[in-house]
Design an enzyme around this catalytic site. Structure first.
Site, PDB file in Angstrom:
ATOM      1  N   PRO A 178     -47.081 -40.489 -15.510  1.00 30.78           N
ATOM      2  CA  PRO A 178     -45.862 -40.471 -16.550  1.00 30.78           C
ATOM      3  C   PRO A 178     -44.275 -40.295 -15.371  1.00 30.78           C
ATOM      4  O   PRO A 178     -44.388 -39.550 -14.465  1.00 30.78           O
ATOM      5  CB  PRO A 178     -46.260 -38.591 -16.922  1.00 30.78           C
ATOM      6  CG  PRO A 178     -47.407 -38.972 -17.140  1.00 30.78           C
ATOM      7  CD  PRO A 178     -48.418 -39.757 -15.909  1.00 30.78           C
ATOM      8  N   THR A 179     -43.623 -41.004 -15.797  1.00 30.02           N
ATOM      9  CA  THR A 179     -41.963 -41.373 -14.609  1.00 30.02           C
ATOM     10  C   THR A 179     -41.830 -39.974 -14.344  1.00 30.02           C
ATOM     11  O   THR A 179     -41.315 -40.287 -13.028  1.00 30.02           O
ATOM     12  CB  THR A 179     -40.572 -42.354 -15.787  1.00 30.02           C
ATOM     13  OG1 THR A 179     -40.815 -41.442 -17.004  1.00 30.02           O
ATOM     14  CG2 THR A 179     -41.387 -43.155 -16.190  1.00 30.02           C
ATOM     15  N   ASN A 180     -42.145 -38.763 -15.006  1.00 29.68           N
ATOM     16  CA  ASN A 180     -41.187 -37.365 -14.166  1.00 29.68           C
ATOM     17  C   ASN A 180     -42.339 -36.532 -13.583  1.00 29.68           C
ATOM     18  O   ASN A 180     -42.519 -35.793 -13.509  1.00 29.68           O
ATOM     19  CB  ASN A 180     -40.333 -36.804 -15.093  1.00 29.68           C
ATOM     20  CG  ASN A 180     -41.330 -36.561 -16.183  1.00 29.68           C
ATOM     21  OD1 ASN A 180     -42.541 -36.780 -16.514  1.00 29.68           O
ATOM     22  ND2 ASN A 180     -40.587 -34.876 -17.322  1.00 29.68           N
ATOM     23  N   CYS A 181     -43.151 -37.026 -13.631  1.00 30.51           N
ATOM     24  CA  CYS A 181     -44.373 -36.274 -12.617  1.00 30.51           C
ATOM     25  C   CYS A 181     -44.871 -36.872 -11.486  1.00 30.51           C
ATOM     26  O   CYS A 181     -43.911 -37.751 -10.850  1.00 30.51           O
ATOM     27  CB  CYS A 181     -46.046 -36.811 -12.712  1.00 30.51           C
ATOM     28  SG  CYS A 181     -46.207 -36.032 -15.084  1.00 30.51           S
ATOM     29  N   ILE A 182     -45.182 -35.684 -10.531  1.00 36.78           N
ATOM     30  CA  ILE A 182     -44.336 -35.574  -9.204  1.00 36.78           C
ATOM     31  C   ILE A 182     -45.671 -36.373  -8.817  1.00 36.78           C
ATOM     32  O   ILE A 182     -46.942 -35.951  -9.625  1.00 36.78           O
ATOM     33  CB  ILE A 182     -44.181 -34.508  -8.542  1.00 36.78           C
ATOM     34  CG1 ILE A 182     -43.032 -34.093  -8.634  1.00 36.78           C
ATOM     35  CG2 ILE A 182     -44.097 -34.229  -6.840  1.00 36.78           C
ATOM     36  CD1 ILE A 182     -42.003 -32.550  -8.405  1.00 36.78           C
TER      37      ILE A 182
END
Length: 111
Positions: free
Chosen positions: A107-111
């Site tokens: 997912p794009t906002n996961c670190i």
């Protein structure tokens, strides 16, 4: 580049352990990825993984945690679509880990 060996296949993984080629995913690949995370996939896990693959097919992206919870609640009910249930299944990082096991991009906002 990391690799995952499944049977006689060597599957490319990115630096975070996600599949490089989403077409490499199979149930056996999911089981191998889960084993690397010390998870034995149960029917509850598979239910979420299949739901995630459905989400990806529909929206062409992997959901972050809040959309994952909402989508799960909408499709499987609030008893399964909540952070406690998903955190229990996926070691406190449901969006990231479930996407990895489902053979989807991080997912794009996961670190």
């Amino acid at each position: 580049m990391n690799t995952l060996t499944v049977g006689d296949r060597s599957i490319a993984l990115d630096k975070d352990g996600f599949l490089v080629d989403l077409q490499d995913w199979s149930h056996e690949v999911a089981e191998s990825l889960a084993a690397r995370e010390h998870i034995a996939l149960s029917a509850e896990h598979w239910e979420i993984l299949e739901l995630l693959r459905q989400f990806h097919a529909q929206y062409q992206l992997s959901p972050a945690t809040r959309p994952l919870i909402k989508y799960t609640a909408l499709n499987l009910g609030v008893e399964k679509g909540n952070s406690l249930h998903l955190n229990r299944l996926f070691n406190g990082t449901p969006a990231k880990l479930a996407a990895k096991l489902a053979g989807l991009p991080k997912p794009t906002n996961c670190i």
